[in-house]
Structures are given as C-alpha cells and as structure tokens.
Design a protein around this motif. Structure first.
Motif, PDB file in Angstrom:
ATOM      1  N   UNK A  61       3.540   5.324   6.643  1.00 52.85           N
ATOM      2  CA  UNK A  61       3.563   5.774   5.246  1.00 52.85           C
ATOM      3  C   UNK A  61       4.908   5.461   4.612  1.00 52.85           C
ATOM      4  N   UNK A  62       5.983   5.685   5.348  1.00 54.48           N
ATOM      5  CA  UNK A  62       7.319   5.366   4.832  1.00 54.48           C
ATOM      6  C   UNK A  62       7.481   3.893   4.509  1.00 54.48           C
ATOM      7  N   UNK A  63       7.001   3.036   5.384  1.00 53.56           N
ATOM      8  CA  UNK A  63       7.072   1.599   5.132  1.00 53.56           C
ATOM      9  C   UNK A  63       6.195   1.232   3.938  1.00 53.56           C
ATOM     10  N   UNK A  64       5.018   1.849   3.836  1.00 51.01           N
ATOM     11  CA  UNK A  64       4.128   1.566   2.701  1.00 51.01           C
ATOM     12  C   UNK A  64       4.778   1.972   1.384  1.00 51.01           C
ATOM     13  N   UNK A  65       5.424   3.132   1.364  1.00 55.06           N
ATOM     14  CA  UNK A  65       6.123   3.574   0.149  1.00 55.06           C
ATOM     15  C   UNK A  65       7.240   2.602  -0.200  1.00 55.06           C
ATOM     16  N   UNK A  66       7.946   2.134   0.798  1.00 61.32           N
ATOM     17  CA  UNK A  66       9.050   1.196   0.585  1.00 61.32           C
ATOM     18  C   UNK A  66       8.549  -0.137   0.053  1.00 61.32           C
ATOM     19  N   UNK A  67       7.307  -0.491   0.339  1.00 61.28           N
ATOM     20  CA  UNK A  67       6.769  -1.775  -0.111  1.00 61.28           C
ATOM     21  C   UNK A  67       6.548  -1.844  -1.613  1.00 61.28           C
ATOM     22  N   UNK A  68       6.370  -0.696  -2.279  1.00 59.26           N
ATOM     23  CA  UNK A  68       6.168  -0.716  -3.732  1.00 59.26           C
ATOM     24  C   UNK A  68       7.403  -1.248  -4.467  1.00 59.26           C
ATOM     25  N   UNK A  69       8.604  -0.700  -4.247  1.00 60.34           N
ATOM     26  CA  UNK A  69       9.761  -1.280  -4.943  1.00 60.34           C
ATOM     27  C   UNK A  69      10.088  -2.697  -4.444  1.00 60.34           C
ATOM     28  N   UNK A  70       9.784  -2.966  -3.191  1.00 60.60           N
ATOM     29  CA  UNK A  70      10.021  -4.317  -2.667  1.00 60.60           C
ATOM     30  C   UNK A  70       9.159  -5.341  -3.414  1.00 60.60           C
ATOM     31  N   UNK A  71       7.896  -5.004  -3.641  1.00 60.37           N
ATOM     32  CA  UNK A  71       7.023  -5.887  -4.414  1.00 60.37           C
ATOM     33  C   UNK A  71       7.489  -6.027  -5.853  1.00 60.37           C
ATOM     34  N   UNK A  72       7.989  -4.927  -6.421  1.00 59.28           N
ATOM     35  CA  UNK A  72       8.498  -4.972  -7.795  1.00 59.28           C
ATOM     36  C   UNK A  72       9.732  -5.858  -7.891  1.00 59.28           C
ATOM     37  N   UNK A  73      10.566  -5.829  -6.872  1.00 58.75           N
ATOM     38  CA  UNK A  73      11.778  -6.662  -6.855  1.00 58.75           C
ATOM     39  C   UNK A  73      11.404  -8.142  -6.872  1.00 58.75           C
ATOM     40  N   UNK A  74      10.271  -8.475  -6.288  1.00 61.30           N
ATOM     41  CA  UNK A  74       9.793  -9.859  -6.305  1.00 61.30           C
ATOM     42  C   UNK A  74       9.107 -10.168  -7.637  1.00 61.30           C
TER      43      UNK A  74
END
Length: 133
Positions: free
Chosen positions: A26-39
């Motif tokens: 879940x922590x990694x999934x939450x972290x993926x949202x801003x990571x995708x936005x950064x791209x």
C-alpha cells in the motif's frame, strides 16, 4: 521491494506477516501517484496531450508489477538475499529524498506546503505501519 517481501512471505522463512507485506504494498502504491504525476506533468507542459502524458505516467510504474512477478519466480534466489535487496531498495529511496526532494521542497514560495506534505506522508506511513502490523 514488494516482490522481495512477498517472496519472503511465501517462503515462510522470514518474520513477515501478511499485514506487513500489505502495508509495504500500500505504501508503494501511494508513492506511485506522485511519481506518475512527476512524469505526466512535465510531458503535458511540453506539449503532449493529456492522455498521452497520463499514459507516460502510468507506464513509468508498469515495470513494478513485472519486477515483483519476476522476483516471485526467483523465490529460491531471492529469500537468502532478502536483507540485502530490501536494504538496497530503502537506501535508493532515501538517497532520492535527501538528494532531490528535500532541497527542492525547501525552495520558496511553497516551502510550507512541501514541509506539511512531508509530515502528512510520514504520518500516513506510520499509521499504516501501526495498523497493518
């Protein structure tokens, strides 16, 4: 990191509970949202269409499930190296935060927003850790 933890859980040789593996996922999934936005955001700012920029952000995280699946297929090799692999993953994440994110979030005029977001994110992860084991 997710593949390594689930490999350890399935092997049953490590002190990993299903809830602790879920907390990490879940922590990694939450972290993926801003990571995708950064791209996605810079792609859109450079003239890419909304959907093409969004697809770029989604595809940037698409390798993670593939990596987790590959790790699960190599469970016999992964479990003995698990402490080293998890340490490497954690060290890479900490490096990026210290080298890139903290200096950038401290720049005016939005430094308060960055600090509050950091505190909120840290609190969410600690709550997940306590609630899920």
């Amino acid at each position: 990191a997710v593949g390594v933890v689930y490999a350890g859980l399935l092997a049953g040789t490590a002190n990993i509970t299903p809830m602790s593996a879920l907390a990490l996922a879940v922590g990694i999934a939450i972290q993926n949202f801003p990571e995708g936005a950064i791209i996605s955001m810079p792609l859109h700012a450079e003239g890419q269409g909304k959907w093409k920029a969004f697809a770029g952000g989604v595809l940037s995280g698409a390798v993670e499930p593939l990596g987790a699946a590959g790790t699960l297929l190599a469970i016999g090799l992964v479990v003995p190296a698990m402490p080293y692999l998890l340490s490497f993953a954690a060290g890479a994440m900490i490096y990026v935060v210290v080298e890139e994110l903290i200096p950038e979030m401290s720049q005016p005029p939005h430094s308060d927003c960055g600090t509050l977001s950091f505190a909120l994110g840290f609190s969410v992860m600690m709550a997940l850790d306590v609630m899920l084991g």
